[in-house]
Motif scaffolding. Structure first.
Motif: not given
Length: 295
Positions: A54-61, A108-110, A112-122, A124-127
């Motif tokens: 949630p911190v990544v979601w809100e901070t990136s936005s 913000m999607v870019a 979030r993808k970078l933040a998730y990748a740094s944690q070894g995760e992917h 997905d923005f969805g539809n």
């Protein structure tokens, strides 16, 4: 000098820093409270999300919205809203809100993808079509709030520093002076009105739909294009020196030529203004003629 004027004079050197600090502070506070709220919602609903997400979601936005503020400031300066023009500008602002939202989402999607990748995760923005529509419905409110805040801030500054206008032709009888070549400008400030002599204007700078009249260290915005103002000033006293500047020849102390072919004007109060090469030779001739004529 009134207390209000003194305060405004003291504020001007810090104005840019204060504006930047405000937007950064607003971003930090908004990101903090939104993150805490989402974390609480996630925990209350027992959703399988780590607290950092949630911190990544809100901070990136919030960070993308912060980065887009200068673009909105420039846009509103180029096309400011007024009582007599806001309807005509609505389509332009509506289009700008779409651009704002798309840029916000892509950025913000870019992140979030970078933040998730740094944690070894992917991430997905969805539809995308549905999510873009969902984000726009949220973003348009943020866009409107940002535009309203910027306009309110400028309105307050204009009220404090004063806004100039051309003297209107009287309803009855002939005007006391030429409307086409006014000798004075009317300035409204905090409900009061006073006159500024055209000869007291040191230089004028274009600022979107306004032309700022610089008089004894103060700027009085006049709602007019620079070209329109130039045609109504005494050509023996005022000269165009740049696409964004007109100068009073009485206040020019020195013309400094530059290697590029342009020039730099040094005014008697220490101010320096740019002079384009297309105006340089003509300015030197006019300044010399004005000095010889004792203007």
């Amino acid at each position: 000098m009134t207390d209000t004027t003194s305060w405004l004079d003291r504020y001007q050197p810090w104005r840019r820093s204060a504006e930047i600090a405000f937007w950064i502070g607003a971003f930090l506070i908004n990101a903090l409270f939104n993150s805490l709220t989402v974390i609480m919602d996630v925990q209350r609903s027992a959703l399988p999300y780590a607290p950092w997400k949630p911190v990544v979601w809100e901070t990136s936005s919030g960070l993308l919205m912060l980065l887009l503020v200068p673009a909105v400031v420039a846009f509103t300066r180029r096309w400011p809203l007024h009582r007599d023009s806001w309807r005509a500008l609505l389509p332009r602002y509506a289009a700008a809100s779409v651009v704002w939202s798309v840029a916000h989402v892509l950025g913000m999607v870019a992140l979030r993808k970078l933040a998730y990748a740094s944690q070894g995760e992917h991430y997905d923005f969805g539809n995308w079509p549905m999510e873009l529509l969902y984000e726009y419905l949220k973003d348009v409110r943020e866009f409107v709030a940002t535009v309203a805040l910027i306009h309110a801030y400028r309105f307050i500054l204009l009220r404090l520093q004063g806004e100039a206008s051309l003297l209107a032709e009287p309803d009855v009888g002939p005007p006391v002076e030429a409307i086409e070549r006014p000798e004075r400008f009317l300035v409204r400030k905090l409900g009061k009105e006073f006159l500024v002599a055209a000869a007291d204007i040191e230089w004028i700078q274009a600022a979107g739909n306004y032309a700022n009249l610089h008089v004894r260290g103060r700027d009085y915005p006049l709602r007019s294009t620079l070209a329109s103002v130039e045609t109504r000033l005494d050509p023996q006293r005022f000269a165009r020196v740049h696409r964004s500047y007109v100068v009073n020849l009485d206040h020019v102390a020195m013309i400094e030529p530059l290697e590029t072919g342009d020039a730099r004007l040094h005014l008697k109060d220490g101010t320096t203004l740019p002079c384009s090469r297309r105006y340089r030779n003509g300015l030197r001739e006019r300044a010399g003629s004005a000095a010889a004529a004792g203007v």
